[in-house]
Design a protein around this motif. Sequence first.
Motif, PDB file in Angstrom:
ATOM      1  N   GLU A   1      15.239  24.352  49.671  1.00 54.71           N
ATOM      2  CA  GLU A   1      16.451  24.394  50.517  1.00 54.71           C
ATOM      3  C   GLU A   1      17.341  23.185  50.255  1.00 54.71           C
ATOM      4  OE1 GLU A   1      16.233  26.881  54.364  1.00 54.71           O
ATOM      5  OE2 GLU A   1      14.692  25.355  54.605  1.00 54.71           O
ATOM      6  N   ILE A   2      16.729  21.996  50.163  1.00 51.42           N
ATOM      7  CA  ILE A   2      17.504  20.766  49.936  1.00 51.42           C
ATOM      8  C   ILE A   2      18.250  20.852  48.595  1.00 51.42           C
ATOM      9  CG2 ILE A   2      17.276  18.274  49.425  1.00 51.42           C
ATOM     10  CD1 ILE A   2      14.906  18.321  51.497  1.00 51.42           C
ATOM     11  N   ASN A   3      17.621  21.518  47.612  1.00 49.05           N
ATOM     12  CA  ASN A   3      18.215  21.606  46.275  1.00 49.05           C
ATOM     13  C   ASN A   3      19.079  22.852  46.061  1.00 49.05           C
ATOM     14  OD1 ASN A   3      17.257  19.214  44.519  1.00 49.05           O
ATOM     15  ND2 ASN A   3      15.443  19.805  45.686  1.00 49.05           N
ATOM     16  N   GLY A   4      19.465  23.490  47.157  1.00 49.11           N
ATOM     17  CA  GLY A   4      20.439  24.576  47.070  1.00 49.11           C
ATOM     18  C   GLY A   4      19.896  25.950  46.725  1.00 49.11           C
ATOM     19  N   TYR A   5      18.584  26.134  46.845  1.00 48.55           N
ATOM     20  CA  TYR A   5      18.005  27.469  46.614  1.00 48.55           C
ATOM     21  C   TYR A   5      17.758  28.146  47.955  1.00 48.55           C
ATOM     22  CZ  TYR A   5      17.125  25.714  41.925  1.00 48.55           C
ATOM     23  OH  TYR A   5      17.278  25.191  40.669  1.00 48.55           O
ATOM     24  N   THR A   6      17.563  29.463  47.918  1.00 47.96           N
ATOM     25  CA  THR A   6      17.223  30.208  49.130  1.00 47.96           C
ATOM     26  C   THR A   6      15.803  30.740  48.988  1.00 47.96           C
ATOM     27  OG1 THR A   6      19.538  30.852  49.329  1.00 47.96           O
ATOM     28  CG2 THR A   6      17.945  32.105  50.650  1.00 47.96           C
ATOM     29  N   PRO A   7      14.847  30.115  49.689  1.00 45.79           N
ATOM     30  CA  PRO A   7      13.478  30.615  49.603  1.00 45.79           C
ATOM     31  C   PRO A   7      13.322  31.926  50.377  1.00 45.79           C
ATOM     32  CG  PRO A   7      13.568  28.363  50.496  1.00 45.79           C
ATOM     33  CD  PRO A   7      14.951  28.916  50.533  1.00 45.79           C
ATOM     34  N   ILE A   8      12.552  32.831  49.814  1.00 43.74           N
ATOM     35  CA  ILE A   8      12.114  34.037  50.530  1.00 43.74           C
ATOM     36  C   ILE A   8      10.588  33.941  50.573  1.00 43.74           C
ATOM     37  CG2 ILE A   8      11.969  36.553  50.444  1.00 43.74           C
ATOM     38  CD1 ILE A   8      14.692  36.603  49.057  1.00 43.74           C
ATOM     39  N   ILE A   9      10.025  34.026  51.762  1.00 45.62           N
ATOM     40  CA  ILE A   9       8.583  33.789  51.920  1.00 45.62           C
ATOM     41  C   ILE A   9       7.832  35.121  51.903  1.00 45.62           C
ATOM     42  CG2 ILE A   9       6.823  32.907  53.518  1.00 45.62           C
ATOM     43  CD1 ILE A   9       9.144  31.026  54.604  1.00 45.62           C
ATOM     44  N   ALA A  10       6.725  35.175  51.156  1.00 43.64           N
ATOM     45  CA  ALA A  10       5.915  36.397  51.135  1.00 43.64           C
ATOM     46  C   ALA A  10       4.435  36.041  51.252  1.00 43.64           C
ATOM     47  CB  ALA A  10       6.157  37.168  49.841  1.00 43.64           C
ATOM     48  N   SER A  11       3.760  36.659  52.223  1.00 50.94           N
ATOM     49  CA  SER A  11       2.319  36.474  52.372  1.00 50.94           C
ATOM     50  C   SER A  11       1.808  37.554  53.327  1.00 50.94           C
ATOM     51  CB  SER A  11       1.993  35.060  52.889  1.00 50.94           C
ATOM     52  OG  SER A  11       0.606  34.816  52.787  1.00 50.94           O
ATOM     53  N   ASP A  12       0.648  37.287  53.958  1.00 51.51           N
ATOM     54  CA  ASP A  12       0.137  38.225  54.964  1.00 51.51           C
ATOM     55  C   ASP A  12      -0.664  37.438  55.997  1.00 51.51           C
ATOM     56  OD1 ASP A  12      -3.092  38.876  54.274  1.00 51.51           O
ATOM     57  OD2 ASP A  12      -1.929  38.100  52.610  1.00 51.51           O
ATOM     58  N   GLY A  13      -1.006  38.090  57.101  1.00 50.47           N
ATOM     59  CA  GLY A  13      -1.902  37.495  58.098  1.00 50.47           C
ATOM     60  C   GLY A  13      -1.397  36.185  58.677  1.00 50.47           C
ATOM     61  N   ILE A  14      -2.353  35.267  58.971  1.00 48.98           N
ATOM     62  CA  ILE A  14      -1.996  34.020  59.666  1.00 48.98           C
ATOM     63  C   ILE A  14      -1.128  33.111  58.804  1.00 48.98           C
ATOM     64  CG2 ILE A  14      -3.862  33.933  61.380  1.00 48.98           C
ATOM     65  CD1 ILE A  14      -5.325  31.957  59.503  1.00 48.98           C
TER      66      ILE A  14
END
Length: 354
Positions: A31-44
């Motif tokens: 985020e600080i470096n100008g990218y847009t993270p999209i998070i992918a996982s499952d569960g906790i």
Amino acid sequence: MENSTKNILVAPLNWGLGHATRCIPIIRALEINGYTPIIASDGIALQLLEKEFPHLQTLKLPSYEIEYAKNGGDFKWKLIKNSPKMIDAIFTEKKVVKKWIKEYNLHGIISDNRLGVYSKKIPSVFITHQLNVLSGKTTWISSKLHQHFIKKFAECWVPDIERLPNLTGKLGHLKKNKLNLQYIGPLSRLEKKELPIQYDLMVILSGPEPQRTYLEQKLKKEVHHFGGKVIFIKGVVEPEQKIETEEHVTYYNFMTSEEIETAFNESAMVLCRSGYTTVMDLAKLGKKAFFIPTPGQFEQEYLAKRFKRNGQAPYAKQDDFMIEDLKDVKLYQGLPKLEKQIHWKQLLILFEGE
């Protein structure tokens, strides 16, 4: 194309909370470096990151369905028995990711130990501290298999340093290899702060069930005999935070990163698993610890033994631990401080190609 639309998929494995929490500094750096993270996982793991980054898009990946044996000695067989489910999940991941690259206009992938989350079309990074996967007599085959998967990625980031002293020992260092390795330095979401000590002991639990619950039950009995103030974080991610106080012990079901940072800094010593994410946090904060490795988890047992042998921290097996053992902590020097700044700009250049 504008930098602001550079979407990077960040996908930690859901195995305890460690993979998710060590992705927090990565997501922040993107985020600080100008990218847009999209998070992918499952569960906790996914729940934890949704709490941490409510403004970011999250996607669900198939579960590896890693189950822990009730008895530590059966851990490996349980994994082998479950491996068809795991292989199935890895194949599904590959298909899903292929679709997502188009759908979400992905510019890059950062996978923390998810073997199927990569693409030959866009730069893909694998994060692991285990280039060697310890599994007893089958270590050579589990390590070769893991390295075979790692080769499919453009780069492999190892959250440690290459030379001695380091934190991973033979887990994160190979005598020879054909992998594109980058030793990026330890990853921690926490910062060291000079705060007055409020607690004589911090207990922080993590890791998969049922072993997390077994340890919680055991330590609840033991901390009653501890002569000092205790903060006890169970590591159970639930919709609401619960705080209970019994005599000299304050229990939390979970904490946000900010609260955990404060708790660590306000505690004289820490009792915890020897999971690698916790190890990196302790090293960064300069806290002395006592380790109880997860039974049957070779990697945690190896790390605990290595720290003891190096005079850095004591440990005990889960069944043998008694609260009196904590008096040994002062005889050890603590984990090595690794002064290595992570050069995010340099690392993220990988995703700059059009």
